[in-house]
Design a protein around this motif. Structure first.
Motif, short mmCIF file in Angstrom:
data_model
loop_
_atom_site.label_atom_id
_atom_site.label_comp_id
_atom_site.label_asym_id
_atom_site.label_seq_id
_atom_site.Cartn_x
_atom_site.Cartn_y
_atom_site.Cartn_z
N GLU A 60 0.84 -1.19 0.00
CA GLU A 60 0.00 0.00 0.00
C GLU A 60 0.88 1.25 0.00
O GLU A 60 1.73 1.40 0.88
N MET A 61 0.68 2.12 -0.98
CA MET A 61 1.52 3.31 -1.09
C MET A 61 0.80 4.60 -0.73
O MET A 61 1.42 5.67 -0.67
N ASP A 62 -0.51 4.55 -0.45
CA ASP A 62 -1.27 5.77 -0.19
C ASP A 62 -1.14 6.22 1.26
O ASP A 62 -0.64 5.48 2.12
N THR A 63 -1.62 7.43 1.50
CA THR A 63 -1.73 7.97 2.85
C THR A 63 -3.20 8.03 3.25
O THR A 63 -4.09 8.00 2.40
N GLN A 82 -0.98 10.20 7.41
CA GLN A 82 0.07 9.21 7.63
C GLN A 82 0.04 8.14 6.53
O GLN A 82 -0.98 7.91 5.89
N ALA A 83 1.16 7.46 6.34
CA ALA A 83 1.23 6.37 5.38
C ALA A 83 0.34 5.22 5.86
O ALA A 83 0.42 4.78 7.01
N PRO A 105 5.50 -0.11 1.18
CA PRO A 105 4.87 1.16 0.82
C PRO A 105 5.26 1.60 -0.59
O PRO A 105 5.93 2.62 -0.80
N THR A 106 4.83 0.81 -1.56
CA THR A 106 5.23 1.04 -2.94
C THR A 106 4.10 0.62 -3.86
O THR A 106 3.18 -0.10 -3.45
N ARG A 107 4.17 1.03 -5.10
CA ARG A 107 3.20 0.58 -6.10
C ARG A 107 3.65 -0.77 -6.63
O ARG A 107 4.81 -0.96 -6.98
N LEU A 108 2.73 -1.72 -6.67
CA LEU A 108 3.04 -3.02 -7.26
C LEU A 108 3.21 -2.85 -8.76
O LEU A 108 2.38 -2.22 -9.42
N SER A 109 4.28 -3.39 -9.29
CA SER A 109 4.58 -3.22 -10.71
C SER A 109 5.10 -4.53 -11.29
O SER A 109 5.41 -5.48 -10.56
N ALA A 110 5.21 -4.56 -12.61
CA ALA A 110 5.76 -5.74 -13.27
C ALA A 110 7.19 -6.00 -12.82
O ALA A 110 7.64 -7.15 -12.80
#
Length: 261
Positions: A60-63, A82-83, A105-110
């Protein structure tokens, strides 16, 4: 070995036929990755932590936003800004200090999906956008991981189990993403709906980990909150599926972001 505190904590599971001490030990040594800590991810994570699943991962990368609090029960008003991943980790460890919570805390990517998903026994798709759903599905097919899926829209929700025991995957049901689907901000969502659907998703996850009951593999469960109706549709694995079919996926790719949840 179980501590006295753990025996008391899980007492209602341990006396339950089909779970018992053996099943509770299985949960303790299981790992689940939840992609998305929003409306669906909140009840999923809370119930899996409470049940004693030994290792939970959160992508999850959003706050935390004030508008989230209407349905995302993991978070409190003083956590706005907050994150989400770190706030969720803190809440889950407060609920059950016997579990381990990994945060991504990142976007899932290929580029990172296979690395992130690989260590876990089971993956749960609690996201709200189609590109990520297809990416999770394809990664699970490549890794041979079962996938618990849920989605919500206004007053309705759906749940299924994909890529389990030779059953269909998400692309068998939806071969291609739609061009546009309204997100929660555009279409609205009934605040309690994620609680209902997320609880069903957590139920499916625990059944898979415990190897009890009949999972929703090859089935799509539909819920209508306005009329309190459940329907179940049968699904089939497609031989021409772009992910799990004969000429299915061999590498991951990021889809164009048609919609943003």
């Amino acid at each position: 070995m179980w501590s006295r505190e753990e025996l008391d904590r899980y007492a209602r599971h341990i006396v339950l036929p089909g779970v018992g001490g053996v099943g509770q030990a299985r949960l303790k040594h299981s790992s689940v990755l939840v992609v998305g800590a929003g409306g669906l991810g909140s009840p999923v994570l809370l119930y899996l932590a409470a049940a004693g699943v030994g290792r939970l991962g959160i992508v999850e990368m959003d706050t935390v936003d004030l508008s989230n609090l209407q349905r995302q029960v993991l978070f409190a008003s003083d956590e706005v800004g907050q994150a989400k991943a770190e706030a969720a980790q803190k809440r889950l460890l407060a609920l059950n200090p016997h579990v381990t919570v990994d945060v991504y805390p990142t976007r899932l990517s290929a580029e990172n999906a296979l690395k992130i998903l690989r260590p876990y026994d089971l993956v749960i798709d609690a996201t709200d956008n189609f590109p990520t759903r297809y990416l999770i599905n394809d990664a699970c097919v490549l890794l041979g991981k079962p996938l618990v899926y849920g989605a919500i829209h206004q007053f309705e929700g759906q749940v299924s189990v994909f890529n389990h025991a030779g059953g269909p995957c998400y692309r068998c049901l939806f071969p291609e993403p739609p061009q546009h689907v309204p997100n929660c901000a555009e279409a609205g969502v009934f605040g309690v709906l994620p609680g209902v659907v997320g609880s069903l998703m957590a139920t499916e996850a625990l059944k898979l980990l415990l190897e009890i009951g009949e999972p929703l593999s090859g089935k799509l469960l539909l819920y209508d909150g306005l009329y309190s109706e459940f329907r179940t549709l049968g699904l089939r694995r497609r031989e021409d599926c772009g992910a799990c079919g004969v000429n299915g996926v061999s590498t991951l790719s990021d889809l164009e972001l048609y919609c943003k949840g």
